[in-house]
Design a protein around this motif. Structure first.
Motif, PDB file in Angstrom:
ATOM      1  N   SER A  38      48.903  35.305  37.496  1.00 49.10           N
ATOM      2  CA  SER A  38      50.091  36.234  38.109  1.00 49.10           C
ATOM      3  C   SER A  38      49.336  36.153  39.524  1.00 49.10           C
ATOM      4  O   SER A  38      48.158  36.551  39.660  1.00 49.10           O
ATOM      5  CB  SER A  38      50.468  37.738  37.385  1.00 49.10           C
ATOM      6  N   ILE A  39      50.496  36.516  39.964  1.00 46.09           N
ATOM      7  CA  ILE A  39      50.805  36.439  41.409  1.00 46.09           C
ATOM      8  C   ILE A  39      50.160  37.994  42.132  1.00 46.09           C
ATOM      9  O   ILE A  39      48.779  38.367  42.608  1.00 46.09           O
ATOM     10  CB  ILE A  39      51.775  37.160  42.011  1.00 46.09           C
ATOM     11  N   GLU A  40      50.133  39.362  40.723  1.00 42.39           N
ATOM     12  CA  GLU A  40      49.734  40.083  41.365  1.00 42.39           C
ATOM     13  C   GLU A  40      47.741  40.223  41.360  1.00 42.39           C
ATOM     14  O   GLU A  40      47.196  40.292  41.816  1.00 42.39           O
ATOM     15  CB  GLU A  40      49.828  41.265  40.349  1.00 42.39           C
ATOM     16  N   GLU A  41      47.086  39.138  39.719  1.00 44.51           N
ATOM     17  CA  GLU A  41      45.679  38.979  39.588  1.00 44.51           C
ATOM     18  C   GLU A  41      45.015  38.037  40.576  1.00 44.51           C
ATOM     19  O   GLU A  41      43.776  38.473  40.971  1.00 44.51           O
ATOM     20  CB  GLU A  41      45.798  38.368  37.932  1.00 44.51           C
ATOM     21  N   CYS A  42      45.666  36.676  40.874  1.00 44.39           N
ATOM     22  CA  CYS A  42      45.421  36.569  41.818  1.00 44.39           C
ATOM     23  C   CYS A  42      45.369  37.173  43.389  1.00 44.39           C
ATOM     24  O   CYS A  42      44.193  36.895  44.244  1.00 44.39           O
ATOM     25  CB  CYS A  42      46.559  35.249  42.452  1.00 44.39           C
ATOM     26  N   ALA A  43      46.435  37.953  43.467  1.00 49.47           N
ATOM     27  CA  ALA A  43      46.378  38.924  44.996  1.00 49.47           C
ATOM     28  C   ALA A  43      44.811  39.490  44.855  1.00 49.47           C
ATOM     29  O   ALA A  43      43.927  39.526  45.359  1.00 49.47           O
ATOM     30  CB  ALA A  43      47.362  39.583  45.361  1.00 49.47           C
ATOM     31  N   GLN A  44      44.717  40.361  43.964  1.00 51.84           N
ATOM     32  CA  GLN A  44      43.584  41.395  43.561  1.00 51.84           C
ATOM     33  C   GLN A  44      41.853  40.574  43.646  1.00 51.84           C
ATOM     34  O   GLN A  44      40.831  40.997  43.943  1.00 51.84           O
ATOM     35  CB  GLN A  44      43.691  41.694  42.119  1.00 51.84           C
ATOM     36  N   THR A  45      42.501  39.630  42.921  1.00 49.87           N
ATOM     37  CA  THR A  45      40.731  38.850  42.664  1.00 49.87           C
ATOM     38  C   THR A  45      40.325  38.219  44.463  1.00 49.87           C
ATOM     39  O   THR A  45      39.545  38.439  44.972  1.00 49.87           O
ATOM     40  CB  THR A  45      41.187  37.127  42.303  1.00 49.87           C
ATOM     41  N   LYS A  66      43.776  33.435  36.560  1.00 51.78           N
ATOM     42  CA  LYS A  66      44.496  34.362  37.451  1.00 51.78           C
ATOM     43  C   LYS A  66      45.494  33.681  37.390  1.00 51.78           C
ATOM     44  O   LYS A  66      46.186  33.437  38.683  1.00 51.78           O
ATOM     45  CB  LYS A  66      44.137  35.147  38.456  1.00 51.78           C
ATOM     46  N   THR A 119      49.091  30.012  41.187  1.00 55.10           N
ATOM     47  CA  THR A 119      47.723  31.232  41.460  1.00 55.10           C
ATOM     48  C   THR A 119      47.292  30.385  40.439  1.00 55.10           C
ATOM     49  O   THR A 119      45.760  30.391  41.449  1.00 55.10           O
ATOM     50  CB  THR A 119      47.931  32.444  40.076  1.00 55.10           C
TER      51      THR A 119
END
Length: 82
Positions: free
Chosen positions: A68-75, A66, A48
């Motif tokens: 986690s995958i979720e944090e990265c995706a949100q960013t 970022k 990420t």
């Protein structure tokens, strides 16, 4: 002790050794945000962070903390919605 950065990203503290000396020490977010330092000693950050780093090198202004995958995706989603 691990060479798997995704495993290290789940720890409370990461210490990176290089040639028997501490290259950097801190929380995973602090350590992996130092992507250029890691690259200079032959290591990579979690995928990420590497993705955000590569995009930052190509004109996007993205944070490198970022994990986690979720944090990265949100960013990434926020950066394209602007």
């Amino acid at each position: 002790i691990t060479h798997h950065m995704d495993d290290a990203a789940r720890c409370k503290r990461v210490v990176v050794l290089h040639k028997g000396k501490v290259a950097t020490d801190g929380s995973p977010k602090q350590v992996f945000a130092q992507t250029e330092l890691l690259h200079s000693i032959g290591l990579a950050a979690p995928e990420t962070v590497e993705l955000c780093y590569a995009l930052s090198q190509n004109g996007f202004s993205l944070p490198l903390d970022k994990l986690s995958i979720e944090e990265c995706a949100q960013t990434l989603l926020k950066s394209v919605k602007v």
